[in-house]
Structures are given as C-alpha cells and as structure tokens.
Design a protein around this motif. Structure first.
Motif, PDB file in Angstrom:
ATOM      1  N   CYS A 431       0.839  -1.206   0.000  1.00 15.47           N
ATOM      2  CA  CYS A 431       0.000   0.000   0.000  1.00 15.47           C
ATOM      3  C   CYS A 431       0.872   1.254   0.000  1.00 15.47           C
ATOM      4  CB  CYS A 431      -0.914  -0.050   1.229  1.00 15.47           C
ATOM      5  SG  CYS A 431      -1.914   1.406   1.473  1.00 15.47           S
ATOM      6  N   THR A 432       1.879   1.316   0.877  1.00 16.03           N
ATOM      7  CA  THR A 432       2.725   2.523   0.933  1.00 16.03           C
ATOM      8  C   THR A 432       3.496   2.694  -0.388  1.00 16.03           C
ATOM      9  OG1 THR A 432       4.406   1.252   2.104  1.00 16.03           O
ATOM     10  CG2 THR A 432       3.013   2.639   3.447  1.00 16.03           C
ATOM     11  N   ARG A 433       3.931   1.562  -0.971  1.00 20.76           N
ATOM     12  CA  ARG A 433       4.661   1.637  -2.239  1.00 20.76           C
ATOM     13  C   ARG A 433       3.746   2.220  -3.335  1.00 20.76           C
ATOM     14  NH1 ARG A 433       6.374  -3.404  -2.010  1.00 20.76           N
ATOM     15  NH2 ARG A 433       4.755  -4.142  -3.416  1.00 20.76           N
ATOM     16  N   GLN A 434       2.523   1.702  -3.373  1.00 21.41           N
ATOM     17  CA  GLN A 434       1.609   2.167  -4.427  1.00 21.41           C
ATOM     18  C   GLN A 434       1.139   3.598  -4.184  1.00 21.41           C
ATOM     19  OE1 GLN A 434      -1.339  -0.893  -5.577  1.00 21.41           O
ATOM     20  NE2 GLN A 434       0.022  -2.320  -4.563  1.00 21.41           N
ATOM     21  N   LEU A 435       1.002   3.975  -2.916  1.00 17.30           N
ATOM     22  CA  LEU A 435       0.631   5.371  -2.625  1.00 17.30           C
ATOM     23  C   LEU A 435       1.732   6.310  -3.116  1.00 17.30           C
ATOM     24  CD1 LEU A 435      -0.833   5.162   1.018  1.00 17.30           C
ATOM     25  CD2 LEU A 435      -2.098   5.795  -1.058  1.00 17.30           C
ATOM     26  N   ALA A 436       2.992   5.892  -2.908  1.00 19.66           N
ATOM     27  CA  ALA A 436       4.112   6.731  -3.366  1.00 19.66           C
ATOM     28  C   ALA A 436       4.057   6.876  -4.888  1.00 19.66           C
ATOM     29  CB  ALA A 436       5.433   6.116  -2.920  1.00 19.66           C
ATOM     30  N   GLU A 437       3.722   5.789  -5.580  1.00 22.98           N
ATOM     31  CA  GLU A 437       3.636   5.855  -7.053  1.00 22.98           C
ATOM     32  C   GLU A 437       2.508   6.800  -7.476  1.00 22.98           C
ATOM     33  OE1 GLU A 437       5.188   1.280  -7.518  1.00 22.98           O
ATOM     34  OE2 GLU A 437       3.193   1.788  -8.317  1.00 22.98           O
ATOM     35  N   ILE A 438       1.372   6.692  -6.786  1.00 25.01           N
ATOM     36  CA  ILE A 438       0.249   7.596  -7.122  1.00 25.01           C
ATOM     37  C   ILE A 438       0.689   9.035  -6.874  1.00 25.01           C
ATOM     38  CG2 ILE A 438      -2.091   8.313  -6.443  1.00 25.01           C
ATOM     39  CD1 ILE A 438      -2.623   5.349  -5.731  1.00 25.01           C
ATOM     40  N   GLY A 439       1.365   9.260  -5.734  1.00 25.98           N
ATOM     41  CA  GLY A 439       1.839  10.607  -5.387  1.00 25.98           C
ATOM     42  C   GLY A 439       2.695  11.205  -6.490  1.00 25.98           C
ATOM     43  N   GLU A 440       3.536  10.374  -7.073  1.00 23.52           N
ATOM     44  CA  GLU A 440       4.417  10.885  -8.140  1.00 23.52           C
ATOM     45  C   GLU A 440       3.628  11.295  -9.382  1.00 23.52           C
ATOM     46  OE1 GLU A 440       7.479   7.975  -8.829  1.00 23.52           O
ATOM     47  OE2 GLU A 440       8.160   8.200  -6.751  1.00 23.52           O
ATOM     48  N   ARG A 441       2.505  10.623  -9.610  1.00 24.67           N
ATOM     49  CA  ARG A 441       1.713  10.932 -10.815  1.00 24.67           C
ATOM     50  C   ARG A 441       0.805  12.159 -10.645  1.00 24.67           C
ATOM     51  NH1 ARG A 441       0.808   5.323 -10.962  1.00 24.67           N
ATOM     52  NH2 ARG A 441      -1.351   5.573 -10.298  1.00 24.67           N
ATOM     53  N   LEU A 442       0.594  12.599  -9.384  1.00 26.45           N
ATOM     54  CA  LEU A 442      -0.334  13.715  -9.166  1.00 26.45           C
ATOM     55  C   LEU A 442       0.246  15.002  -9.752  1.00 26.45           C
ATOM     56  CD1 LEU A 442      -1.410  13.069  -5.452  1.00 26.45           C
ATOM     57  CD2 LEU A 442      -2.712  12.558  -7.527  1.00 26.45           C
ATOM     58  N   ALA A 456      -3.155   9.458   3.685  1.00 25.98           N
ATOM     59  CA  ALA A 456      -3.206   7.996   3.569  1.00 25.98           C
ATOM     60  C   ALA A 456      -1.844   7.398   3.916  1.00 25.98           C
ATOM     61  CB  ALA A 456      -3.617   7.611   2.148  1.00 25.98           C
ATOM     62  N   MET A 457      -0.792   8.051   3.450  1.00 24.29           N
ATOM     63  CA  MET A 457       0.565   7.567   3.709  1.00 24.29           C
ATOM     64  C   MET A 457       0.860   7.598   5.216  1.00 24.29           C
ATOM     65  SD  MET A 457       2.954   6.365   1.912  1.00 24.29           S
ATOM     66  CE  MET A 457       3.983   6.823   0.560  1.00 24.29           C
ATOM     67  N   LEU A 458       0.398   8.643   5.884  1.00 27.86           N
ATOM     68  CA  LEU A 458       0.614   8.730   7.340  1.00 27.86           C
ATOM     69  C   LEU A 458      -0.107   7.584   8.057  1.00 27.86           C
ATOM     70  CD1 LEU A 458       0.165  12.585   7.832  1.00 27.86           C
ATOM     71  CD2 LEU A 458       2.201  11.275   8.482  1.00 27.86           C
ATOM     72  N   ILE A 459      -1.320   7.293   7.628  1.00 25.44           N
ATOM     73  CA  ILE A 459      -2.102   6.221   8.262  1.00 25.44           C
ATOM     74  C   ILE A 459      -1.422   4.868   8.011  1.00 25.44           C
ATOM     75  CG2 ILE A 459      -4.310   4.962   8.267  1.00 25.44           C
ATOM     76  CD1 ILE A 459      -5.649   7.626   7.373  1.00 25.44           C
ATOM     77  N   ALA A 460      -1.091   4.618   6.742  1.00 26.68           N
ATOM     78  CA  ALA A 460      -0.503   3.315   6.398  1.00 26.68           C
ATOM     79  C   ALA A 460       0.860   3.133   7.064  1.00 26.68           C
ATOM     80  CB  ALA A 460      -0.383   3.189   4.880  1.00 26.68           C
ATOM     81  N   GLY A 461       1.645   4.215   7.106  1.00 23.86           N
ATOM     82  CA  GLY A 461       2.968   4.141   7.738  1.00 23.86           C
ATOM     83  C   GLY A 461       2.846   3.831   9.221  1.00 23.86           C
ATOM     84  N   ALA A 462       1.914   4.504   9.889  1.00 24.92           N
ATOM     85  CA  ALA A 462       1.731   4.287  11.329  1.00 24.92           C
ATOM     86  C   ALA A 462       1.205   2.868  11.575  1.00 24.92           C
ATOM     87  CB  ALA A 462       0.763   5.326  11.887  1.00 24.92           C
ATOM     88  N   ALA A 463       0.292   2.419  10.703  1.00 25.55           N
ATOM     89  CA  ALA A 463      -0.291   1.078  10.870  1.00 25.55           C
ATOM     90  C   ALA A 463       0.783  -0.002  10.683  1.00 25.55           C
ATOM     91  CB  ALA A 463      -1.416   0.877   9.857  1.00 25.55           C
ATOM     92  N   LEU A 464       1.735   0.275   9.813  1.00 28.42           N
ATOM     93  CA  LEU A 464       2.832  -0.670   9.577  1.00 28.42           C
ATOM     94  C   LEU A 464       3.767  -0.706  10.789  1.00 28.42           C
ATOM     95  CD1 LEU A 464       4.114  -2.509   7.424  1.00 28.42           C
ATOM     96  CD2 LEU A 464       5.309  -0.511   6.525  1.00 28.42           C
ATOM     97  N   ALA A 465       3.995   0.474  11.360  1.00 29.13           N
ATOM     98  CA  ALA A 465       4.946   0.564  12.479  1.00 29.13           C
ATOM     99  C   ALA A 465       4.394  -0.075  13.760  1.00 29.13           C
ATOM    100  CB  ALA A 465       5.297   2.034  12.730  1.00 29.13           C
ATOM    101  N   ARG A 466       3.092  -0.002  13.989  1.00 29.57           N
ATOM    102  CA  ARG A 466       2.532  -0.539  15.235  1.00 29.57           C
ATOM    103  C   ARG A 466       2.278  -2.037  15.066  1.00 29.57           C
ATOM    104  NH1 ARG A 466       0.332   1.015  20.162  1.00 29.57           N
ATOM    105  NH2 ARG A 466       0.638   3.223  19.725  1.00 29.57           N
ATOM    106  N   ARG A 467       3.202  -2.840  15.571  1.00 32.73           N
ATOM    107  CA  ARG A 467       3.147  -4.289  15.369  1.00 32.73           C
ATOM    108  C   ARG A 467       2.376  -4.957  16.499  1.00 32.73           C
ATOM    109  NH1 ARG A 467       7.531  -5.997  11.990  1.00 32.73           N
ATOM    110  NH2 ARG A 467       8.297  -7.529  13.464  1.00 32.73           N
TER     111      ARG A 467
END
Ligand SMILES: Cc1cc2nc3c(=O)[nH]c(=O)nc-3n(C[C@H](O)[C@H](O)[C@H](O)COP(=O)(O)OP(=O)(O)OC[C@H]3O[C@@H](n4cnc5c(N)ncnc54)[C@H](O)[C@@H]3O)c2cc1C
Length: 492
Positions: A431-442, A456-467
């Motif tokens: 998800c974070t990888r694809q969000l970054a790709e979308i970000g580049e196309r904006l 979205a990136m903040l949410i996904a990043g935080a969700a990934l970090a909280r194990r």
C-alpha cells in the motif's frame, strides 16, 4: 480553518478577544458536524458523574488516552452543553423540562444529549452558525480552500488559500486548524466529501507533530449503496433486535462474540468485512420489527425508502465504513501545536482524549471543550501578524477532473483493502509503495488528492509501524495487544 463544531465554536468565543475570519472549503454547513446523529456525551444526569464518564472514556481508549485531557473533557463538558443551550440549541427535553438523555454502547449511564432524535449535529451547527452571524467581529469566507501554512521565523503567520480559485494570503496573530477528519481516503465512508484529510497533510508538510494516525474507527453498518458518502444505519437498530446475515442467510455474529450483533464496534465491523470477502453481501435483518420499524426509526426509514428498501419488510444491505480519525495534530490542553501560533481542535487534533478508540458521542464534546480552550488561549496570543505585502503565489491550474478522480479512487481502494479494518505487514508495505507511485503521478492542480495521498501515507505508515492490535487498529499478523506498546504513541 473549517466550519464544523470546532471551527465555529472557536470563532464565536475568540471574537470576544479580536477580529476572527473563518475560511471554509465549501459552505458553512458542509461538515461532519452537520451529519452527526446520535448526540453529545456529558455527565448531566442523576446518578452520573464526570468520574464515571472518565472511566468509560479510558476503557474505550485501550490504555492510550491522555488522562489529563480526558479529565478536562469530562469536567468541562457539562458547562459547554449548558452554554450551548443558553445560546439557543434546542436539545430534546423530557416532560419535566430537563434534558432527555440517551444511552449508547459502552457508556455506563444515560448521558447522550440529542436534538430532534437523530439530528443533533445539525442543531449544533445551526446554533453556532447563528452565533457567528450575530457577531460583528467574525467574517466568513466560503469556498475558501486552505492550501498551506505561512511559516516565518518559526511561527505560523497565517495561511495561503484558494478562494473561488483565486490566490489569497491571510495573515493572523493566531491560526486554528479545525479542518475535521479524513474518511474520504477510504472507499467506504460516512464522512462528507470535504473530509479529505487536508489539515493533517498541511500540518505535516509544515513539520508540525502528528500522532496516533493508525487509529481509525470504522462504523459497522453503513447502508451499502453506490454513493459517497454512505448513509449510517445506527447501532440502535441492532439494539432493538435486528440481526446480521451473510450472503448465505447465516446469522454469523452468534459464532463470533458472546454479545453477537451487540459486540464492540471494531469486532462487528471486522466480522462483516470478513463475511463480505467470504460469502458476498452482508444484510441487516430488521424484519422482526415489522411495522414498528418506521415508528421507532423514522429517519432511517426515510433513508431506506428513498433507496427503494422497505426496512421492516426487506433485508437492508450494510457495509462497514471509515467513520472517525482518533489521531491527528498533537496539541496541549490549550490546543497549542508544535508550531508557535498554530492551534488545532476538533477531529483534526490529537488531544489524546480518544486514545486508541473513541467512545461514541465524545467527538462533538471534544470539539466544544477544546475549541473553548483554544479561544481562551488565543486571547493571550501576542501580536505577531506583521502586515506585509502578500508574497505572490499561484493557485495551480485546475487539474483534469477525470484523472484526479482516478487518482482519488485508487487511493480509496488501496486504503480500504490494505490499511482499513484488517491490516497486515505485506498489504501495508504494498500500500505505501503504491501510494508513493500515485503521489508521483499527481499534478500540481490535484491539491485535494495530494492531501488524501499524504494523509493515507501517514495512516498506512503508522499502521505498519505498530506491530500489535489495539483499539481501532487491527493487524491480523499481530492479533493481540502487546505490553511493550501499552501507552506508547507514534509521532510523525
Ligand atoms: C455520519 C456521522 C455521524 C456522526 N455522529 C456523531 C455523534 O452522534 N456524536 C459525536 O460526538 N460525533 C459524531 N460523529 C463525529 C463528529 O461528527 C465529528 O467528529 C465532528 O463533527 C468533527 O468536528 P470538526 O469541527 O472537527 O470537523 P468537521 O465538522 O468535519 O468540520 C471540518 C470543516 O473544515 C472544512 N475544511 C476541510 N478542509 C479544509 C480546507 N483545506 N480549507 C478550508 N476548510 C476546510 C470543512 O469544509 C468543514 O467545514 C459523526 C460523524 C459522521 C460522519
């Protein structure tokens, strides 16, 4: 910035100290506040107390609440409700003339103040808009979209905005972000279309500290129709005996939790999400209520009938939907953020009152209580706004709306599938990888989509970090709460 409960209340109260300008993205009434149904929680009833309200709030927050902030919320809440009544809010009253208090899940007492049954938010908005209009020191700019903060010498000196497409720079002694939530980053949401997470993204780009972004609350039962936003089917319907069935007609909640359909919100939302994947559409079966449905739930009946469903006779299609952001811009008890002269309140702020999960009806209350504190603090703010010749800036040309919609839909689908109700490391990484790709196309003109993507990136990043799993955050690869994460907050 913003005209929900937080922005309007701040403006009204701060106008006793000076001139106030409200900027709002659409009209004054476009906000999640105007959609709120159930009500506002406050310890006002016989047998209730701020201490009981505090205990319920802390229990819902799953060991992540800021206890001081919760204390402020429950102690100051009752005064804010009375003040709103004096300001003209017509809350529902009993025959004895006292406030009629409702009961909601996880509240140990009846303490939900409401208006016209399920139109509480609209009444709060109406009252505050009246106050704002009555004040000669409050001006309003509608269709004014804040793009960025002006940061000079380590302080927030105002904002740059697009007002009806024109660039406008506004300088202020104090700036308040009250821009609400970000439900629109998810494919299914109850939040209005203005809730694209602008405030989180704007603050983050200015290096303002945010926290708890992994904690999103999903409501189990929104009406499953091809609309945006989705209409809410209140928990009260299940409270009156309606049951959930999967595509095979099975009442699946009985196997999942001892409280079946009345299990906590996150448990029911997750069960529906999994059943949708396993069997297809999920239905709310309220046929046992028959003709009584329309009498007991006139609002929901009208919503259903307008979509061709007769709720007392037919199955109602439901889906979970993103509903509320617990995290946000970190503030102290006066709404101050990590950037001098920038304040935040309401859903965009992270005061710490909700911890990992919000207790129902505590968010309108949070808006009122902390907006009041922000307004008071603004009275103490120094005079920093140096009148300067505005620095010319361009509002980026309007983006190709088709391409912008494609980008927004891609973000919403990604977030729903990977950073929604059921998360895991593999999905979140993709998800974070694809969000970054979308970000580049904006492109430059896609400012709202940029905010969606950043939030979205903040949410996904935080969700990934909280194990671990806690409150509104569920990781299928770490399905339990862990001791080492107790009380630990992730800041960004
Ligand atoms: C369907 C529904 C039912 C709910 N029911 C309840 C309930 O019963 N009880 C309860 O306590 N809570 C409820 N909630 C949650 C509650 O309504 C919200 O958390 C609360 O109203 C948030 O208030 P706010 O002022 O922070 O933000 P909002 O009310 O969302 O207002 C945000 C404002 O900021 C503006 N804005 C956004 N971005 C920009 C920008 N870039 N520039 C300028 N303006 C901007 C928006 O247009 C809007 O005016 C419900 C929410 C929903 C969606």
């Amino acid at each position: 910035m913003g005209s929900g409960v937080a922005g309007l209340h701040t403006a009204w109260r701060a106008s006793t100290h000076g001139e106030v300008l409200i900027l709002t993205k659409r009209t004054l009434f476009d906000s999640a506040t105007a959609y709120a149904q159930g009500g506002i929680a406050a310890a006002l009833g016989a047998g209730d107390s701020p201490d009981l309200h505090r205990k319920d709030t802390l229990a819902a927050g799953a060991a992540l609440c800021d206890t001081e902030a919760v204390e402020v919320l429950v102690e100051e809440g009752p005064a804010r409700i009375r003040e709103l009544q004096l300001a003209g809010a017509r809350f529902d009253l009993g025959t004895d003339g006292r406030l009629k208090l409702g009961k909601e899940a996880a509240h140990s007492r009846r303490r939900i103040v409401h208006a016209q049954g399920d139109r509480t938010g609209a009444e709060v908005a109406r009252t505050l808009v009246d106050r704002v209009h009555a004040s000669r020191r409050v001006s309003v700019l509608e269709h004014a979209r804040v793009l960025e903060l002006i940061v000079e010498r380590g302080r927030c000196a105002g904002v740059r905005a697009s007002v009806l497409g024109q660039p406008v720079e506004i300088r202020a002694d104090a700036t308040v972000l009250a821009t609400g939530g970000c439900g629109q980053v998810y494919r299914y949401t109850t939040n209005p279309v203005v809730a694209t997470g602008d405030g989180f993204a704007i603050a983050h780009r200015a290096d303002v500290t945010l926290a708890d972004m992994e904690f999103v609350q999903f409501h189990p039962t929104a009406l499953d129709t091809p609309e945006n936003p989705l209409a809410l089917v209140s928990e009260a319907v299940r409270g009156e005996g309606a049951v959930l069935r999967n595509a095979e007609g099975e009442r699946f909640m009985v196997k999942r939790h001892k409280l079946a359909e009345l299990a906590p919100r996150d448990v029911v939302a997750r069960a529906i999400f999994n059943e949708q994947k396993r069997t297809g559409r999920v239905w709310l079966d309220a046929r046992s209520l028959g003709k009584n449905f329309a009498t007991r739930f006139p609002g929901i009946t009208a919503l259903c009938r307008a979509r061709g469903i007769e709720p007392g006779e037919q199955l109602i299609p439901v889906t979970p939907a993103a509903h509320y952001m617990m995290g946000g811009i970190v503030t102290d008890l006066s709404g101050r953020t990590s950037l001098a002269d920038l304040f935040a309140c309401g859903e965009v702020a992270c005061t710490g009152v909700h911890g990992a999960n919000r207790l129902a009806s505590n968010s309108l209350l949070e808006g009122l209580v902390f907006a009041e504190r922000v307004a008071r603090e603004m009275g103490q703010a120094g005079r920093h706004a140096v009148p300067r010749r505005p620095r010319p800036f361009d509002v980026p040309p309007l983006a190709d709306r088709g391409a912008a919609q494609v980008a927004a839909d891609a973000i919403r689908a990604l977030m729903w599938d990977a950073a929604g109700i059921d998360r895991n490391s593999r999905g979140l990484r993709a998800c974070t990888r694809q969000l970054a790709e979308i970000g580049e196309r904006l492109t430059g003109g896609m400012t709202e989509e940029r905010n969606m993507c950043d939030t979205a990136m903040l949410i996904a990043g935080a969700a990934l970090a909280r194990r671990e799993s806690r409150g509104g955050h569920y990781r299928s690869d770490f399905p339990r709460a862990k001791g080492e994460w107790r009380g630990k907050r992730l800041e960004w």
